[in-house]
Design a protein around this motif. Structure first.
Motif, PDB file in Angstrom:
ATOM      1  N   TYR A  72      -5.615  19.168 -11.259  1.00 30.26           N
ATOM      2  CA  TYR A  72      -4.348  18.659 -10.741  1.00 30.26           C
ATOM      3  C   TYR A  72      -3.989  19.405  -9.453  1.00 30.26           C
ATOM      4  N   CYS A  73      -3.021  18.892  -8.765  1.00 32.79           N
ATOM      5  CA  CYS A  73      -2.527  19.554  -7.554  1.00 32.79           C
ATOM      6  C   CYS A  73      -1.429  20.524  -7.968  1.00 32.79           C
ATOM      7  N   ILE A 111      -4.633  29.176 -12.966  1.00 30.62           N
ATOM      8  CA  ILE A 111      -4.360  28.475 -11.709  1.00 30.62           C
ATOM      9  C   ILE A 111      -5.617  27.780 -11.201  1.00 30.62           C
ATOM     10  N   HIS A 112      -6.732  28.468 -11.267  1.00 33.74           N
ATOM     11  CA  HIS A 112      -7.994  27.878 -10.803  1.00 33.74           C
ATOM     12  C   HIS A 112      -8.330  26.624 -11.603  1.00 33.74           C
ATOM     13  N   ASP A 135       5.067  25.208 -10.001  1.00 37.58           N
ATOM     14  CA  ASP A 135       4.195  25.542 -11.127  1.00 37.58           C
ATOM     15  C   ASP A 135       3.974  27.048 -11.197  1.00 37.58           C
ATOM     16  N   LEU A 136       3.725  27.657 -10.043  1.00 39.17           N
ATOM     17  CA  LEU A 136       3.501  29.101  -9.988  1.00 39.17           C
ATOM     18  C   LEU A 136       4.745  29.860 -10.432  1.00 39.17           C
ATOM     19  N   PHE A 137       5.919  29.342 -10.078  1.00 38.95           N
ATOM     20  CA  PHE A 137       7.168  29.982 -10.489  1.00 38.95           C
ATOM     21  C   PHE A 137       7.282  30.028 -12.010  1.00 38.95           C
ATOM     22  N   PHE A 138       7.017  28.914 -12.676  1.00 43.66           N
ATOM     23  CA  PHE A 138       7.145  28.878 -14.135  1.00 43.66           C
ATOM     24  C   PHE A 138       6.069  29.720 -14.812  1.00 43.66           C
ATOM     25  N   LEU A 139       4.881  29.748 -14.249  1.00 44.27           N
ATOM     26  CA  LEU A 139       3.842  30.611 -14.807  1.00 44.27           C
ATOM     27  C   LEU A 139       4.251  32.076 -14.708  1.00 44.27           C
ATOM     28  N   ILE A 168       4.814  20.919 -15.092  1.00 40.94           N
ATOM     29  CA  ILE A 168       3.857  21.981 -15.412  1.00 40.94           C
ATOM     30  C   ILE A 168       3.515  21.960 -16.897  1.00 40.94           C
ATOM     31  N   CYS A 169       4.488  21.621 -17.750  1.00 41.68           N
ATOM     32  CA  CYS A 169       4.185  21.479 -19.181  1.00 41.68           C
ATOM     33  C   CYS A 169       3.159  20.379 -19.411  1.00 41.68           C
TER      34      CYS A 169
END
Length: 221
Positions: free
Chosen positions: A13-14, A6-7, A19-23, A91-92
């Motif tokens: 990117y923003c 994430i960092h 994105d967090l959901f898919f991770l 996110i991909c």
């Protein structure tokens, strides 16, 4: 690991809640795929127990599997293949671009790399949409690409040495070594050989003194 990714994504990117959901959804499976890949490698720099995020080859393999896993479940399986504005696609794309930025190696997440493969400082390599068997190995400056929309079919245990190329309607057999600077295009290469030279003047040598098996045995199990 999630915080580390994430960092990095935030630095380039923003990052969004989606994105967090898919991770969250696919991180564990991507780790499992990566460690399964490492399990087949007989290499002192790889362990089947952990992923070293500061090892460029390990991190490259992990980021590829993470993007590819999200793609397989959220895009390919859900038949929204051409929805380039979907949150899963975004996110991909971010993971693909992050991987390319760090490794200087271009492997799109839609490319289906096998259950296990290996890379050695893969800087400058581009691996396209070929059919690729297990035990694939490549190093710096390698290219696998299409010609008029047709991509190669590559067998098991194929090693590409530096700056080698496999293009177009090529069919590469099992247990094949592609020599440094070799260029193969629209050719069929049989099993258990070493290949040198530039298309159309290719030199093919038989498996001299079991060299191929020695190299395969030294890297994969």
């Amino acid at each position: 690991m999630k915080g580390f990714i994430i960092h990095q994504l935030n630095n380039f990117y923003c990052i969004k809640d989606s994105d967090l959901f898919f991770l969250d959804q696919y991180l564990d499976e991507s780790i499992a795929r990566t460690l399964n890949c490492f399990k087949h490698l007989k290499n002192k720099y790889y362990s089947s127990d952990d992923i070293n995020l500061l090892h460029s080859g390990q991190y490259f393999i992990f980021l590829y599997y993470l993007a590819n896993t999200i793609y397989n479940y959220e895009i390919k399986e859900k038949e929204n293949y051409r929805n380039y504005l979907s949150e899963a696609r975004k996110i991909c794309d971010k993971l693909y671009c992050l991987n390319k930025a760090f490794a200087s190696c271009d492997v799109y997440y839609e490319v289906e790399l096998p259950e296990y493969f290996s890379v050695d400082h893969p800087v400058g390599s581009v691996i396209g949409r070929a059919s690729i068997g297990s035990g694939f190995r490549f190093i710096q400056g390698c290219t696998v690409g299409g010609n008029n929309g047709i991509y190669p079919v590559i067998g098991n245990n194929v090693f590409m040495f530096s700056n080698s190329k496999i293009l177009g309607k090529s069919i590469i057999g099992n247990n094949v070594l592609i020599g440094a600077n070799c260029y193969i295009k629209d050719m069929k290469i049989q099993d258990n050989v070493m290949v040198f030279g530039q298309y159309p003047n290719i030199i093919i040598k038989e498996n001299y003194n079991n060299k191929i098996q020695e190299m395969i045995g030294s890297h994969f199990q």
